[in-house]
Design a protein around this motif. Sequence first.
Motif, PDB file in Angstrom:
ATOM      1  N   ASN A 660      41.856  34.400  29.113  1.00 52.34           N
ATOM      2  CA  ASN A 660      40.611  35.053  29.559  1.00 52.34           C
ATOM      3  C   ASN A 660      40.681  35.431  31.041  1.00 52.34           C
ATOM      4  OD1 ASN A 660      39.560  34.903  27.041  1.00 52.34           O
ATOM      5  ND2 ASN A 660      37.861  33.519  27.534  1.00 52.34           N
ATOM      6  N   ASP A 661      41.251  34.523  31.860  1.00 46.85           N
ATOM      7  CA  ASP A 661      41.428  34.855  33.286  1.00 46.85           C
ATOM      8  C   ASP A 661      42.269  36.118  33.427  1.00 46.85           C
ATOM      9  OD1 ASP A 661      39.986  32.611  33.948  1.00 46.85           O
ATOM     10  OD2 ASP A 661      41.738  31.377  34.466  1.00 46.85           O
ATOM     11  N   GLY A 662      43.296  36.215  32.584  1.00 47.23           N
ATOM     12  CA  GLY A 662      44.192  37.385  32.619  1.00 47.23           C
ATOM     13  C   GLY A 662      43.441  38.667  32.280  1.00 47.23           C
ATOM     14  N   ILE A 663      42.559  38.596  31.290  1.00 48.24           N
ATOM     15  CA  ILE A 663      41.756  39.786  30.934  1.00 48.24           C
ATOM     16  C   ILE A 663      40.925  40.207  32.143  1.00 48.24           C
ATOM     17  CG2 ILE A 663      39.929  40.687  29.428  1.00 48.24           C
ATOM     18  CD1 ILE A 663      40.757  38.500  27.366  1.00 48.24           C
ATOM     19  N   ASN A 664      40.287  39.223  32.780  1.00 42.11           N
ATOM     20  CA  ASN A 664      39.395  39.533  33.905  1.00 42.11           C
ATOM     21  C   ASN A 664      40.133  40.187  35.068  1.00 42.11           C
ATOM     22  OD1 ASN A 664      37.188  38.567  32.533  1.00 42.11           O
ATOM     23  ND2 ASN A 664      37.392  36.479  33.337  1.00 42.11           N
ATOM     24  N   THR A 665      41.361  39.719  35.302  1.00 41.20           N
ATOM     25  CA  THR A 665      42.151  40.303  36.392  1.00 41.20           C
ATOM     26  C   THR A 665      42.348  41.799  36.172  1.00 41.20           C
ATOM     27  OG1 THR A 665      43.404  38.256  36.208  1.00 41.20           O
ATOM     28  CG2 THR A 665      44.250  39.891  37.732  1.00 41.20           C
ATOM     29  N   ILE A 666      42.438  42.200  34.903  1.00 42.27           N
ATOM     30  CA  ILE A 666      42.672  43.626  34.614  1.00 42.27           C
ATOM     31  C   ILE A 666      41.352  44.407  34.570  1.00 42.27           C
ATOM     32  CG2 ILE A 666      43.714  45.281  33.020  1.00 42.27           C
ATOM     33  CD1 ILE A 666      45.405  42.922  31.923  1.00 42.27           C
ATOM     34  N   ILE A 667      40.362  43.882  33.855  1.00 44.34           N
ATOM     35  CA  ILE A 667      39.165  44.709  33.621  1.00 44.34           C
ATOM     36  C   ILE A 667      38.288  44.854  34.859  1.00 44.34           C
ATOM     37  CG2 ILE A 667      39.107  44.315  31.128  1.00 44.34           C
ATOM     38  CD1 ILE A 667      36.786  42.360  31.547  1.00 44.34           C
ATOM     39  N   LYS A 668      38.471  43.981  35.841  1.00 45.96           N
ATOM     40  CA  LYS A 668      37.644  44.163  37.040  1.00 45.96           C
ATOM     41  C   LYS A 668      37.907  45.530  37.686  1.00 45.96           C
ATOM     42  CE  LYS A 668      40.335  41.535  40.565  1.00 45.96           C
ATOM     43  NZ  LYS A 668      41.528  42.293  40.463  1.00 45.96           N
ATOM     44  N   ASP A 669      39.107  46.060  37.468  1.00 45.41           N
ATOM     45  CA  ASP A 669      39.437  47.378  38.030  1.00 45.41           C
ATOM     46  C   ASP A 669      38.801  48.540  37.272  1.00 45.41           C
ATOM     47  OD1 ASP A 669      40.900  46.214  40.034  1.00 45.41           O
ATOM     48  OD2 ASP A 669      42.804  46.334  38.935  1.00 45.41           O
ATOM     49  N   LEU A 670      38.104  48.244  36.200  1.00 44.77           N
ATOM     50  CA  LEU A 670      37.383  49.323  35.509  1.00 44.77           C
ATOM     51  C   LEU A 670      36.141  49.734  36.303  1.00 44.77           C
ATOM     52  CD1 LEU A 670      37.586  48.077  31.804  1.00 44.77           C
ATOM     53  CD2 LEU A 670      38.905  49.932  32.850  1.00 44.77           C
ATOM     54  N   ALA A 671      35.709  48.883  37.223  1.00 45.84           N
ATOM     55  CA  ALA A 671      34.585  49.248  38.094  1.00 45.84           C
ATOM     56  C   ALA A 671      34.971  50.499  38.865  1.00 45.84           C
ATOM     57  CB  ALA A 671      34.268  48.110  39.047  1.00 45.84           C
ATOM     58  N   ASP A 672      34.068  51.485  38.887  1.00 45.30           N
ATOM     59  CA  ASP A 672      34.430  52.769  39.496  1.00 45.30           C
ATOM     60  C   ASP A 672      33.618  53.084  40.751  1.00 45.30           C
ATOM     61  OD1 ASP A 672      31.971  53.292  38.453  1.00 45.30           O
ATOM     62  OD2 ASP A 672      32.614  54.871  37.068  1.00 45.30           O
ATOM     63  N   GLY A 673      32.808  52.127  41.180  1.00 49.39           N
ATOM     64  CA  GLY A 673      32.016  52.377  42.391  1.00 49.39           C
ATOM     65  C   GLY A 673      30.868  53.334  42.148  1.00 49.39           C
ATOM     66  N   GLU A 674      30.722  53.817  40.919  1.00 46.23           N
ATOM     67  CA  GLU A 674      29.615  54.719  40.618  1.00 46.23           C
ATOM     68  C   GLU A 674      28.747  54.159  39.496  1.00 46.23           C
ATOM     69  OE1 GLU A 674      30.477  58.939  40.256  1.00 46.23           O
ATOM     70  OE2 GLU A 674      32.316  58.566  41.378  1.00 46.23           O
ATOM     71  N   HIS A 675      29.284  54.193  38.289  1.00 43.36           N
ATOM     72  CA  HIS A 675      28.476  53.777  37.135  1.00 43.36           C
ATOM     73  C   HIS A 675      28.929  52.457  36.518  1.00 43.36           C
ATOM     74  CE1 HIS A 675      25.903  57.300  36.720  1.00 43.36           C
ATOM     75  NE2 HIS A 675      26.948  58.015  37.097  1.00 43.36           N
ATOM     76  N   VAL A 676      30.132  52.036  36.793  1.00 46.43           N
ATOM     77  CA  VAL A 676      30.640  50.806  36.190  1.00 46.43           C
ATOM     78  C   VAL A 676      30.700  49.721  37.263  1.00 46.43           C
ATOM     79  CG1 VAL A 676      32.473  49.755  34.817  1.00 46.43           C
ATOM     80  CG2 VAL A 676      32.047  52.220  34.631  1.00 46.43           C
ATOM     81  N   HIS A 677      30.002  48.617  37.029  1.00 51.40           N
ATOM     82  CA  HIS A 677      29.854  47.573  38.035  1.00 51.40           C
ATOM     83  C   HIS A 677      30.379  46.260  37.503  1.00 51.40           C
ATOM     84  CE1 HIS A 677      27.096  50.530  39.844  1.00 51.40           C
ATOM     85  NE2 HIS A 677      26.744  50.729  38.592  1.00 51.40           N
ATOM     86  N   TRP A 678      31.197  45.614  38.285  1.00 48.53           N
ATOM     87  CA  TRP A 678      31.855  44.377  37.864  1.00 48.53           C
ATOM     88  C   TRP A 678      31.086  43.168  38.393  1.00 48.53           C
ATOM     89  CZ3 TRP A 678      35.049  42.033  34.777  1.00 48.53           C
ATOM     90  CH2 TRP A 678      35.692  40.857  35.160  1.00 48.53           C
ATOM     91  N   LEU A 679      30.901  42.181  37.528  1.00 45.86           N
ATOM     92  CA  LEU A 679      30.262  40.944  37.980  1.00 45.86           C
ATOM     93  C   LEU A 679      31.027  39.769  37.390  1.00 45.86           C
ATOM     94  CD1 LEU A 679      27.901  39.670  39.544  1.00 45.86           C
ATOM     95  CD2 LEU A 679      26.531  39.840  37.446  1.00 45.86           C
ATOM     96  N   ASP A 680      31.658  38.992  38.276  1.00 45.52           N
ATOM     97  CA  ASP A 680      32.432  37.834  37.836  1.00 45.52           C
ATOM     98  C   ASP A 680      31.543  36.594  37.895  1.00 45.52           C
ATOM     99  OD1 ASP A 680      34.174  35.776  37.343  1.00 45.52           O
ATOM    100  OD2 ASP A 680      35.811  36.663  38.512  1.00 45.52           O
ATOM    101  N   LEU A 681      31.267  36.037  36.731  1.00 43.25           N
ATOM    102  CA  LEU A 681      30.339  34.907  36.663  1.00 43.25           C
ATOM    103  C   LEU A 681      31.057  33.580  36.434  1.00 43.25           C
ATOM    104  CD1 LEU A 681      27.523  36.526  34.474  1.00 43.25           C
ATOM    105  CD2 LEU A 681      27.491  36.131  36.939  1.00 43.25           C
ATOM    106  N   SER A 682      32.399  33.594  36.483  1.00 48.51           N
ATOM    107  CA  SER A 682      33.149  32.369  36.172  1.00 48.51           C
ATOM    108  C   SER A 682      32.662  31.204  37.012  1.00 48.51           C
ATOM    109  CB  SER A 682      34.644  32.585  36.423  1.00 48.51           C
ATOM    110  OG  SER A 682      35.080  33.729  35.743  1.00 48.51           O
ATOM    111  N   GLY A 683      32.462  31.457  38.306  1.00 47.41           N
ATOM    112  CA  GLY A 683      32.078  30.402  39.235  1.00 47.41           C
ATOM    113  C   GLY A 683      30.733  29.774  38.920  1.00 47.41           C
TER     114      GLY A 683
END
Length: 724
Positions: A660-683
């Motif tokens: 799961n950590d590995g998935i997150n490392t990749i998908i966080k880059d799907l954030a585009d600064g416009e419409h796609v926003h990344w939120l890491d809630l692991s912590g």
Amino acid sequence: MTRVILAFLFSASLLSSAERPNIVFIFSDDHALNSISAYGGPLKDVAPTPNLDRIAAEGAIFTNSFCSNSICGPSRAAILTGKHSHVNGYVDNNNSRFDGSQTTFPKLLQKAGYQTAIVGKWHLVSDPQGFDHWEVLPGQGSYYNPDFLQQEGGRKRYDGYVTDIVTDLAIDWLEKERDPDKPFVLMCQHKAPHRNWSPALRHVTLFDGIDIPEPASLFDDYSKRSKTLGEQAMSIAKDMSWNNDMKFHGENLFLEKFTSEPDNGEYARMSEEQKKAWDAAYEPLNQEFIKAVESGKLKGDAITSWKYQRYIKDYLRCIKAVDENVGRLLDYLDESGQAENTIVIYSSDQGFYLGEHGWYDKRWMFEESLAMPFLARWPGVIKPGMRNDALIQNIDYAPTFLEVAGVEVPATVQGKSLIPLLKNTVKSEEWREAIYYFYSGEETHQVAAHDGVRNKRYKVMYFPDTEEWNLFDLLKDPSEMASVHDDPEYKEVLEDMKVLYASLRKEYHMSEATVPAERLKQKWWAERHKAKVAEAAEGGHDIVFIGDSITQGFEGAGKAAWKELTDGKNALNLGFSGDRTQEVLWRLMNGELEGVDPKLFVLMIGTNNTGHNQTAPGETADGVRLIVELLRDRSPDAEILLLSVFPRGEMPENPLRKINDGINTIIKDLADGEHVHWLDLSGVFLDVKGVLPKSVMPDSLHPKEEGYRMWAEAMASEVERLMK
Ligand code: CA
């Protein structure tokens, strides 16, 4: 780079509508290259196609043109979208329905000022979208006196033969409904020569008394290739039906040689007069055959040869009408003065077996059904008589048409515009190294699932059910009679082709995690899906949550937290317990977004890809990517809050946690600064040592009440911000 320059040269704003060419796309169903004389196949002298050849002579013929998935619906969906089957969602002919809400080239052309029309075969279940005018056959349609679905609802029946009528409708539209101030795209799509290969009555005796040459592999024994070849049910020897395919009347007299189903529905549609002409052609030959078999004069392979003649003649008779009607349409363009500013393309949804390997039908990645005809005429642009061997595919058509119209090609389109090839500004060798192919293995005709890649010399195929590789050297074995995957001489070639296979699957985001999949056999899932489709259809949702059991749990342990989080908002919960990315893709393309256009999507998915079979993080991340792309495509104004896949397993070194950590490392880059926003809630859930406390998630996977409260609180401000 090329795309940018051409987009500039063809920019819609720089060209007046008169300078933008019209597009006439003539498309047939199951048309084998071996039955087009321009391709120079074995039937070119006995059954020439002068009108198709005319397009090739006045324009270009592509000799390495292929489909992405060799069945009707999937090829059509790939053409409309420029995307492989798993991405456009139309994977097979059994369970699929085209998600018409997605972006297609007709929609984009329409927006760019083109007048858009389609007549004839559609075969994508849902109604056509993006067309100013459509009149299409229901499902497969009929050959004789066919019904057509009407744009305003209902059906209309036309007397006559379908190929003639489709062309009449096309010419009628050009003549009466076209707006001379706009460029147009017209898709003229034939039913022929699809099974059951019913000819026009003027052609029912064509080829009588002639022996059509048999292909050398008519009696193929299927040795030296995947063992699945012997399991198919599409052989001329075993799988031709007495009534429907072979055109006998009455009871099946030779049960060991013919199947009995289904009846010939085409015959039933004819008028008495039509039936008379039909019977006059077939019945004497039928009776002669019956007598010869009963007397023992005709037996064994000779019966298969007879069936081949019956089949191939009917098939070629259908082609004769297609060719004549292509001629009619070309003549109309000439006579109406539109030929000069109109691109004409002829293609077919895939090829077909004309007895090669003993088969009819398609599906396999072997050459005869992998190939699509592609003939293109564009006066003043394509040099007449051009022959091009670049590896092109049906996913290339949409970007080609977009570029013709000066419309920017969306970044998610997987095909490449063919314009550089048509203009001869790019050499075939510089074009594309290989094409990727996928067939899902539906029940019809029992062809096993397989996928593969083909470059100019070799083809590698993989059969997942039997875990077999096949490799063909197309130069030495163009008929693909023996796989060389275990020949030591080809060891390196096989390794290279496997690398190519892996790289193309990666390029097209192809994996188990990205092929839409349903769980309709599970009753609760089917019922929940149905209820959610109905809820979606009500519309007016502000916020939509998409995910698995963790999201679904907002209806259970998370109820109080949900109420607080969505207070005053119209919220929709599309969480389904046990779902992986592939099930979410299927649901979103099968109704759960229809009627939905929210301000915000909240997406969390992937932990079941990890949990079910420890899918590699890159593959699951590709599944998430395609979901995000789908949401961007369907609701371009909505915001997407993409959540990290929650931690699972109590301890940080838990192998599933690491995936799961590995998935997150990749998908966080799907954030585009416009419409796609990344939120890491692991912590939010972990303690300082990275331990996932049982008080938060007792099963180390699902939050309980306290966990839902923490989750809702942690995203509340972001939800508020994005919904403003
Ligand atoms: Ca077809």
